[in-house]
Design a protein around this motif. Sequence first.
Motif, PDB file in Angstrom:
ATOM      1  N   SER A 144     123.677  70.031  20.467  1.00 27.60           N
ATOM      2  CA  SER A 144     123.483  70.644  21.782  1.00 27.60           C
ATOM      3  C   SER A 144     123.985  72.087  21.796  1.00 27.60           C
ATOM      4  O   SER A 144     123.333  72.989  22.341  1.00 27.60           O
ATOM      5  CB  SER A 144     124.230  69.833  22.850  1.00 27.60           C
ATOM      6  N   TRP A 163     119.289  73.739  31.378  1.00 25.59           N
ATOM      7  CA  TRP A 163     118.333  72.717  31.826  1.00 25.59           C
ATOM      8  C   TRP A 163     117.204  72.543  30.813  1.00 25.59           C
ATOM      9  O   TRP A 163     116.701  71.425  30.641  1.00 25.59           O
ATOM     10  CB  TRP A 163     117.783  73.103  33.195  1.00 25.59           C
ATOM     11  N   ALA A 164     116.804  73.626  30.169  1.00 27.00           N
ATOM     12  CA  ALA A 164     115.753  73.521  29.157  1.00 27.00           C
ATOM     13  C   ALA A 164     116.208  72.657  27.989  1.00 27.00           C
ATOM     14  O   ALA A 164     115.433  71.841  27.468  1.00 27.00           O
ATOM     15  CB  ALA A 164     115.369  74.911  28.666  1.00 27.00           C
ATOM     16  N   ASP A 166     118.291  70.194  28.055  1.00 31.80           N
ATOM     17  CA  ASP A 166     118.245  68.806  28.517  1.00 31.80           C
ATOM     18  C   ASP A 166     116.805  68.294  28.532  1.00 31.80           C
ATOM     19  O   ASP A 166     116.524  67.175  28.087  1.00 31.80           O
ATOM     20  CB  ASP A 166     118.862  68.719  29.918  1.00 31.80           C
ATOM     21  N   SER A 167     115.875  69.107  29.027  1.00 29.50           N
ATOM     22  CA  SER A 167     114.474  68.696  29.114  1.00 29.50           C
ATOM     23  C   SER A 167     113.857  68.515  27.724  1.00 29.50           C
ATOM     24  O   SER A 167     113.101  67.571  27.482  1.00 29.50           O
ATOM     25  CB  SER A 167     113.669  69.730  29.901  1.00 29.50           C
ATOM     26  N   LEU A 168     114.180  69.421  26.809  1.00 24.33           N
ATOM     27  CA  LEU A 168     113.639  69.329  25.448  1.00 24.33           C
ATOM     28  C   LEU A 168     114.131  68.065  24.742  1.00 24.33           C
ATOM     29  O   LEU A 168     113.357  67.360  24.080  1.00 24.33           O
ATOM     30  CB  LEU A 168     114.036  70.571  24.644  1.00 24.33           C
ATOM     31  N   LEU A 170     115.140  65.330  26.206  1.00 24.02           N
ATOM     32  CA  LEU A 170     114.537  64.186  26.882  1.00 24.02           C
ATOM     33  C   LEU A 170     113.117  63.958  26.370  1.00 24.02           C
ATOM     34  O   LEU A 170     112.701  62.808  26.148  1.00 24.02           O
ATOM     35  CB  LEU A 170     114.525  64.411  28.397  1.00 24.02           C
ATOM     36  N   TYR A 171     112.374  65.041  26.156  1.00 28.12           N
ATOM     37  CA  TYR A 171     111.013  64.892  25.638  1.00 28.12           C
ATOM     38  C   TYR A 171     111.025  64.305  24.226  1.00 28.12           C
ATOM     39  O   TYR A 171     110.218  63.424  23.907  1.00 28.12           O
ATOM     40  CB  TYR A 171     110.280  66.240  25.630  1.00 28.12           C
ATOM     41  N   ASN A 173     113.248  62.351  22.903  1.00 28.72           N
ATOM     42  CA  ASN A 173     113.599  60.934  23.020  1.00 28.72           C
ATOM     43  C   ASN A 173     112.402  60.106  23.474  1.00 28.72           C
ATOM     44  O   ASN A 173     112.114  59.038  22.909  1.00 28.72           O
ATOM     45  CB  ASN A 173     114.744  60.754  24.018  1.00 28.72           C
ATOM     46  N   TYR A 175     109.169  60.903  23.367  1.00 25.83           N
ATOM     47  CA  TYR A 175     108.098  60.951  22.356  1.00 25.83           C
ATOM     48  C   TYR A 175     108.357  59.923  21.261  1.00 25.83           C
ATOM     49  O   TYR A 175     107.462  59.166  20.873  1.00 25.83           O
ATOM     50  CB  TYR A 175     108.027  62.361  21.772  1.00 25.83           C
ATOM     51  N   THR A 233     103.418  70.403  23.084  1.00 24.16           N
ATOM     52  CA  THR A 233     104.266  70.224  24.265  1.00 24.16           C
ATOM     53  C   THR A 233     105.540  71.042  24.162  1.00 24.16           C
ATOM     54  O   THR A 233     105.984  71.656  25.147  1.00 24.16           O
ATOM     55  CB  THR A 233     104.601  68.738  24.457  1.00 24.16           C
ATOM     56  N   MET A 237     106.638  73.997  26.760  1.00 24.01           N
ATOM     57  CA  MET A 237     107.926  74.057  27.457  1.00 24.01           C
ATOM     58  C   MET A 237     108.637  75.380  27.189  1.00 24.01           C
ATOM     59  O   MET A 237     109.221  75.981  28.102  1.00 24.01           O
ATOM     60  CB  MET A 237     108.799  72.874  27.011  1.00 24.01           C
TER      61      MET A 237
END
Length: 244
Positions: A144, A163-164, A166-168, A170-171, A173, A175, A233, A237
Motif C-alpha cells: 500500500s 481513495w484511488a 483503495d479502489s484499485l 478492490l478491483y 480482488n 477480478y 480497466t 481508472m
Amino acid sequence: MSPTPQERRAARHQLGTGSGTPAARRGPSGGRKRPITVDAIIDTAFGIVEREGYEALTMRRVATALETGPSSLYAHVVNKEDLDELLIGRLCTGIELPEPDPDRWREQITGVLGRLRDRYLRYPGISRAAFAAAPSNLDTLRVSEGMLALLLAGGVAPQAAAWAMDSLMLYVNAYCLEVSLAESRLGRGDGGWVVSRDELLRRFAALPDTFPATKRHAAELTAGTVHDRFDFTIGLMLDGLATG
C-alpha cells in the motif's frame, strides 16, 4: 508465561511475520512431525487453497493437515481472520516495488497490480481473504505504501491517491475472485454458466430485436481475453485521476 496469540499478532505487526516459537509435539510420532509455527500454518494453508480452493480452508482443515488439533493452531494464530491476514501478507512479500518515477508512474503501478493479480490467481479464491480487512500486516502495508508513493509521484492529489489506491486494490480482488469462480465452474463441468465466446455470440444473435445494441456490438462485447479487460480497466481508472 508464554505470550498469548493476540500478543503474538501485535508483535508481528511491529516486527514482521516470524516463525514464532515451535509448539512441542506430543506422542510417539511427535519428533517426526513438522513443528507447529506460524510459517508452518501459513504454508499448509496455502497448500490447501492451491489444491482445493479457498472455500476449503478452515482452521480445522489446517490442523488436520498438520496432524494436530485446532487448539495447537490457536497458540500461534488468533482466528481464521488472523490467518487470512497472514496469507495476504505472505503474498505481498513477493511483490516488487519500483522506485517511483514521475515519468513512468502509470506503467509502474500497473505492473505492481499485475504482479499482485498473478499471485492471487495461483491460489483459487484467495482474494476473498483481502475483502473487508483493515490493513495492519506490515507486508501488506508495504505494498500500500509503495502504491501510494507511485500515485503521489505521478502528481495525483493526496486524497485522490488514497481513495484511488483503495479502489484499485478492490478491483484486483474482485477480478481475481471472478476468474477463480469461473475456473471452478469449468472444473466442475458447469458449462451452462461459463460459456465460450462462440456460444455467447450465438446467444446474442438469437436475442429479440428489443436488444439492438447488444446484437449489433456482440463482437465488441465478447472481444479480448480476461487480462485484456484487466489492463483496460486499470487504464480507465488511472485516466480518471487528475494529475498536477
